[in-house]
Design a protein around this motif. Structure first.
Motif, mmCIF file in Angstrom:
data_model
loop_
_atom_site.group_PDB
_atom_site.id
_atom_site.type_symbol
_atom_site.label_atom_id
_atom_site.label_comp_id
_atom_site.label_asym_id
_atom_site.label_seq_id
_atom_site.Cartn_x
_atom_site.Cartn_y
_atom_site.Cartn_z
ATOM 1 N N ARG A 134 28.775 18.962 9.635
ATOM 2 C CA ARG A 134 28.549 18.212 10.877
ATOM 3 C C ARG A 134 27.200 17.493 10.891
ATOM 4 N N LEU A 135 26.298 17.858 9.956
ATOM 5 C CA LEU A 135 24.937 17.319 9.961
ATOM 6 C C LEU A 135 24.892 15.877 9.477
ATOM 7 N N ASP A 136 24.095 15.075 10.174
ATOM 8 C CA ASP A 136 23.848 13.698 9.732
ATOM 9 C C ASP A 136 22.605 13.616 8.860
ATOM 10 N N TYR A 137 21.611 14.455 9.170
ATOM 11 C CA TYR A 137 20.369 14.451 8.405
ATOM 12 C C TYR A 137 19.867 15.886 8.215
ATOM 13 N N VAL A 138 19.173 16.094 7.089
ATOM 14 C CA VAL A 138 18.448 17.335 6.827
ATOM 15 C C VAL A 138 17.022 16.940 6.471
ATOM 16 N N VAL A 139 16.059 17.448 7.219
ATOM 17 C CA VAL A 139 14.661 17.103 6.990
ATOM 18 C C VAL A 139 14.006 18.154 6.101
ATOM 19 N N CYS A 140 13.194 17.704 5.136
ATOM 20 C CA CYS A 140 12.407 18.641 4.337
ATOM 21 C C CYS A 140 10.969 18.131 4.240
ATOM 22 N N SER A 141 10.090 18.993 3.734
ATOM 23 C CA SER A 141 8.656 18.712 3.816
ATOM 24 C C SER A 141 8.107 17.865 2.675
ATOM 25 N N SER A 142 8.895 17.653 1.603
ATOM 26 C CA SER A 142 8.381 16.822 0.511
ATOM 27 C C SER A 142 9.507 16.376 -0.409
ATOM 28 N N ASP A 143 9.235 15.328 -1.176
ATOM 29 C CA ASP A 143 10.172 14.875 -2.207
ATOM 30 C C ASP A 143 10.419 15.968 -3.233
ATOM 31 N N GLY A 144 9.385 16.802 -3.461
ATOM 32 C CA GLY A 144 9.470 17.825 -4.488
ATOM 33 C C GLY A 144 10.511 18.890 -4.232
ATOM 34 N N VAL A 145 10.953 19.030 -2.980
ATOM 35 C CA VAL A 145 11.958 20.052 -2.657
ATOM 36 C C VAL A 145 13.243 19.436 -2.113
ATOM 37 N N ALA A 146 13.354 18.120 -2.116
ATOM 38 C CA ALA A 146 14.506 17.443 -1.514
ATOM 39 C C ALA A 146 15.822 17.835 -2.174
ATOM 40 N N ILE A 181 16.495 20.588 -3.701
ATOM 41 C CA ILE A 181 16.782 21.976 -3.329
ATOM 42 C C ILE A 181 17.430 22.017 -1.948
ATOM 43 N N TYR A 182 16.917 21.251 -0.998
ATOM 44 C CA TYR A 182 17.474 21.236 0.355
ATOM 45 C C TYR A 182 18.887 20.657 0.356
ATOM 46 N N ALA A 183 19.115 19.659 -0.488
ATOM 47 C CA ALA A 183 20.463 19.096 -0.584
ATOM 48 C C ALA A 183 21.450 20.175 -1.019
ATOM 49 N N GLY A 184 21.069 20.972 -2.010
ATOM 50 C CA GLY A 184 21.938 22.038 -2.478
ATOM 51 C C GLY A 184 22.087 23.162 -1.465
ATOM 52 N N ALA A 185 20.995 23.543 -0.820
ATOM 53 C CA ALA A 185 21.015 24.658 0.129
ATOM 54 C C ALA A 185 21.863 24.349 1.356
ATOM 55 N N PHE A 186 21.967 23.070 1.703
ATOM 56 C CA PHE A 186 22.769 22.684 2.865
ATOM 57 C C PHE A 186 24.097 22.042 2.475
ATOM 58 N N GLY A 187 24.348 21.926 1.169
ATOM 59 C CA GLY A 187 25.586 21.298 0.735
ATOM 60 C C GLY A 187 25.686 19.868 1.219
ATOM 61 N N ALA A 188 24.541 19.172 1.240
ATOM 62 C CA ALA A 188 24.480 17.821 1.796
ATOM 63 C C ALA A 188 24.255 16.788 0.690
ATOM 64 N N PRO A 189 24.813 15.599 0.821
ATOM 65 C CA PRO A 189 24.505 14.527 -0.124
ATOM 66 C C PRO A 189 23.002 14.237 -0.099
ATOM 67 N N ARG A 190 22.443 13.904 -1.241
ATOM 68 C CA ARG A 190 20.994 13.672 -1.328
ATOM 69 C C ARG A 190 20.522 12.603 -0.352
ATOM 70 N N GLU A 191 21.378 11.613 -0.087
ATOM 71 C CA GLU A 191 20.951 10.528 0.812
ATOM 72 C C GLU A 191 20.790 10.983 2.261
ATOM 73 N N LYS A 192 21.355 12.131 2.600
ATOM 74 C CA LYS A 192 21.180 12.665 3.956
ATOM 75 C C LYS A 192 19.872 13.444 4.123
ATOM 76 N N VAL A 193 19.218 13.739 3.003
ATOM 77 C CA VAL A 193 17.984 14.530 3.050
ATOM 78 C C VAL A 193 16.789 13.606 3.243
ATOM 79 N N LEU A 194 16.010 13.867 4.279
ATOM 80 C CA LEU A 194 14.857 13.042 4.617
ATOM 81 C C LEU A 194 13.567 13.793 4.274
#
Length: 386
Positions: free
Chosen positions: A153-165, A167-180
């Motif tokens: 249901r998520l449109d965006y997932v925010v993370c604190s740096s490019d260096g962990v983006a 990881i956040y994509a995988g942890a939320f099962g989200a396409p990389r383009e949704k990770v900010l």
């Protein structure tokens, strides 16, 4: 079906009734499933929206349905009213919000049918990447299925740096383009307060922590998945040995994780600040942080103050909750697995600037105080509604 799933579906059913209609364009919901203080990135988004003006901000907290032992009949009725409102009024307000920001997994999400114009943004409650979280954890199949469906249901997932983006994509099962990778609003707020002197550290040490001029050691262990292990967590901390060696120079302050269940026995002589809502106050006031596997170390590292990692159950914990990197090589401070090792680490505690800097660079992007602005600009737009 267990009671939790029944409650999830009751909330979702009430939500879905209202969600069939278009949401209110200027209504923004801040959804905090576990932490009620709104002193993190979620609260900072709220402050940014208030600064811009023209938004109706709705705050919804899982604290509203947290069990509390009533002291009298009046509190029984108040608890019943609070829970009833959560499943009725709050569900309706959430369903009618055009924008929803949340800081943790919200299990009813899997059964909620948002209007197609609603925008959902996951801010998460921690910065960087330390121990594995989200879908990277070992989850029971039913929980994994629910989390996956909710994250869809998520449109965006925010993370604190490019260096962990990634990881956040995988942890939320989200396409990389949704990770900010737009940075952490919570970290920006925290650094702004610290550097600007907005928080009187010395007064807090003196009046609240009763430090008496001693160095403040903040012990902030994270929770274990097994409640029995949580209740025994302080059994591994030898207060007498600590006091004998450091009592004349160091003041011990305790902060248990908000998800840790009740029943932890706190020894006399320990200043227990678990109920203090704003953990940022404690981080700013502490001279040394002691933790184990908590992401609180990321906040402390921003101030380049010494961290000591007391990981008495490292082998067992690692089997249940893996890390993204080698634990000892990654943490920004000395790691000890026995209490004597821990005491020695406290005795020589000082910040390793090079190690800390590498840790900060990996886990944080540009610390310019504008993370909330960037997020709101992307999610909502760069104009106010007023």
């Amino acid at each position: 079906m267990d009671m939790k799933n029944i409650f999830y579906r009751i909330f979702a059913a009430r939500f879905n009734l209202r969600a069939k209609r278009p949401p209110v364009n200027n209504r923004v919901a801040l959804l905090s499933p576990h932490m009620a203080g709104f002193t993190d990135s979620l609260g900072e988004i709220g402050l940014e929206l208030e600064r811009r003006g023209g938004y109706e901000i709705v705050k919804i907290s899982g604290e509203d349905i947290k069990p509390k032992k009533p002291k009298n009949v009046g509190e029984v009725f108040e608890t019943a009213r609070r829970i009833f409102n959560f499943f009725t009024k709050n569900a309706k307000l959430l369903a009618s919000s055009k924008y929803v920001f949340l800081n943790d997994n919200f299990m009813p999400l899997a059964d909620m049918c948002f209007h197609n114009s609603a925008v959902l943004t996951q801010l998460w409650h921690a910065e960087g990447a330390f121990k594995k979280f989200g879908l990277d954890q070992k989850l029971p199949p039913d929980i994994r299925a629910r989390v996956l469906k909710g994250n869809a249901r998520l449109d965006y997932v925010v993370c604190s740096s490019d260096g962990v983006a990634d990881i956040y994509a995988g942890a939320f099962g989200a396409p990389r383009e949704k990770v900010l990778p737009y940075g952490s609003p919570r970290a920006d707020r925290y650094l702004r307060s610290y550097r600007g002197g907005a928080f009187d550290v010395q007064a807090f040490k003196r009046d609240t922590l009763k430090s008496g001029g001693k160095l403040v050691v903040l012990y902030a262990p994270t929770f274990r998945d097994n409640d029995a292990d949580n209740k025994k967590i302080l059994d591994h901390f030898d207060l007498e040995a600590f006091e004998e060696r450091f009592g004349h120079t160091h003041k011990l302050v305790l902060r248990l994780h908000p998800q840790m269940h009740s029943g932890v026995r706190v020894p006399p002589g320990v200043t227990d600040m678990t109920a203090h809502k704003n953990v940022n106050d404690l981080i700013q006031a502490a001279d040394i942080l002691v933790t184990d596997y908590s992401s609180i170390c990321a906040d402390f590292a921003l101030l380049n103050k010494p961290c000591v990692f007391y990981a008495y159950d490292l082998a067992a914990y690692s089997r249940e909750r893996e890390f993204y990197f080698d634990y000892r090589q990654y943490v920004p401070g000395a790691a000890a697995e026995t209490f004597p090792e821990f005491l020695d680490a406290i005795g020589r505690a000082q910040s390793d600037t090079e190690t800390v800097q590498k840790f900060v660079e990996r886990n944080f992007g540009v610390l310019d105080g504008k993370s909330a602005e960037r997020i709101v600009d992307k999610v909502i737009g760069n104009t106010s509604t007023s």
